[in-house]
Design an enzyme around this catalytic site. Structure first.
Site, PDB file in Angstrom:
ATOM      1  N   THR A 149       0.732  -1.143  -0.041  1.00  0.00           N
ATOM      2  CA  THR A 149      -0.021   0.048   0.025  1.00  0.00           C
ATOM      3  C   THR A 149       0.816   1.198   0.099  1.00  0.00           C
ATOM      4  O   THR A 149       0.496   2.334  -0.461  1.00  0.00           O
ATOM      5  CB  THR A 149      -0.902   0.055   1.254  1.00  0.00           C
ATOM      6  OG1 THR A 149      -1.908  -1.040   1.034  1.00  0.00           O
ATOM      7  CG2 THR A 149      -1.701   1.234   1.385  1.00  0.00           C
ATOM      8  N   THR A 187       1.695  -4.745   4.283  1.00  0.00           N
ATOM      9  CA  THR A 187       1.584  -5.126   5.639  1.00  0.00           C
ATOM     10  C   THR A 187       0.778  -6.411   5.674  1.00  0.00           C
ATOM     11  O   THR A 187       1.156  -7.057   6.830  1.00  0.00           O
ATOM     12  CB  THR A 187       0.652  -3.976   6.379  1.00  0.00           C
ATOM     13  OG1 THR A 187      -0.482  -3.910   5.717  1.00  0.00           O
ATOM     14  CG2 THR A 187       1.305  -2.623   6.497  1.00  0.00           C
ATOM     15  N   ASP A 188      -0.159  -6.907   4.856  1.00  0.00           N
ATOM     16  CA  ASP A 188      -0.729  -8.165   5.292  1.00  0.00           C
ATOM     17  C   ASP A 188       0.158  -9.473   5.323  1.00  0.00           C
ATOM     18  O   ASP A 188      -0.168 -10.280   6.213  1.00  0.00           O
ATOM     19  CB  ASP A 188      -1.609  -8.295   3.992  1.00  0.00           C
ATOM     20  CG  ASP A 188      -2.699  -7.566   4.129  1.00  0.00           C
ATOM     21  OD1 ASP A 188      -3.248  -7.020   5.322  1.00  0.00           O
ATOM     22  OD2 ASP A 188      -3.527  -7.059   3.072  1.00  0.00           O
ATOM     23  N   SER A 243       1.212  -7.411  -1.266  1.00  0.00           N
ATOM     24  CA  SER A 243       1.705  -8.587  -0.594  1.00  0.00           C
ATOM     25  C   SER A 243       1.113  -9.655  -0.447  1.00  0.00           C
ATOM     26  O   SER A 243       1.402 -10.705  -0.033  1.00  0.00           O
ATOM     27  CB  SER A 243       2.506  -8.190   0.773  1.00  0.00           C
ATOM     28  OG  SER A 243       1.415  -7.866   1.764  1.00  0.00           O
TER      29      SER A 243
HETATM   30  N1  ASP Z   1      -3.040  -5.659   1.090  1.00  0.00           N
HETATM   31  C1  ASP Z   1      -1.597  -4.707   1.388  1.00  0.00           C
HETATM   32  C2  ASP Z   1      -0.481  -5.311   1.329  1.00  0.00           C
HETATM   33  O1  ASP Z   1      -0.334  -6.201   1.864  1.00  0.00           O
HETATM   34  C3  ASP Z   1      -2.123  -3.987   2.453  1.00  0.00           C
HETATM   35  C4  ASP Z   1      -1.013  -2.984   2.981  1.00  0.00           C
HETATM   36  O2  ASP Z   1       0.076  -2.811   2.345  1.00  0.00           O
HETATM   37  O3  ASP Z   1      -1.404  -2.298   3.860  1.00  0.00           O
HETATM   38  O4  ASP Z   1       0.213  -5.362   0.053  1.00  0.00           O
END
Ligand code: ASP
Length: 159
Positions: A10, A81-82, A52
């Site tokens: 993100t 983050t995931d 991710s």
């Molecule tokens: N779905 C996103 C990822 O993991 C969420 C994020 O980056 O906060 O790439």
């Protein structure tokens, strides 16, 4: 010298109004570091441009190889983050480098984003911590293998 590897997530997303979807754009990291006027040397290298949730085992091997082969012993990795804890776990046995994964819950391109704070915080962690693999998010540092994302609370916690 700090080596920065970007993998997507993100933090580098941009919004296309026409199709109402987020896509991963050019990383803003070089620009943000320039703006921050950091005095240390750094090198930004793009490895992946993926949410991710789409990062595969092969992608994780590629990240691992890049980290091992880098001449730098302090490394920052931007990551969605995931599945950040999963990639941290794959790197956890690399012993001789300080490796810090971070990202943001809101894109760096948005005015209200945690990206700049998280970058500064992760930079400080990468510059000062002893060798190890860490997730540095929202003002906290976690060790690889002992961290998970709390989806509901939108933050990381010890596992
Ligand atoms: N779905 C996103 C990822 O993991 C969420 C994020 O980056 O906060 O790439």
């Amino acid at each position: 010298m700090i080596q920065v590897f970007t993998t997507g997530g993100t933090i580098d997303k941009l919004y296309y109004d026409a199709n109402s979807e987020f896509e991963i754009g050019d990383s803003l990291l070089p620009e943000l570091l320039k703006e921050a006027n950091v005095s240390g040397e750094f090198l930004v290298t793009g490895l992946l441009r993926k949410d991710s949730l789409e990062i595969t085992d092969n992608d994780r091997s590629l990240i691992r190889e890049a980290v091992i082969e880098s001449r730098a012993d302090r490394i920052l990795i931007t990551h969605g983050t995931d599945t950040m804890p999963d990639t941290a776990a794959v790197l956890a046995d690399i012993k001789d480098k300080t490796i810090v994964l971070f990202g943001s819950m809101q894109p760096a391109r948005m005015r209200r984003s945690d990206a700049v704070f998280n970058l500064g915080f992760a930079w400080a962690v990468a510059s000062t911590k002893e060798p190890g693999v860490y997730v540095a998010m929202n003002g906290e540092v976690f060790e690889a293998g002992a961290v998970r994302k709390n989806l509901k609370a939108q933050r990381f916690e010890r596992s």
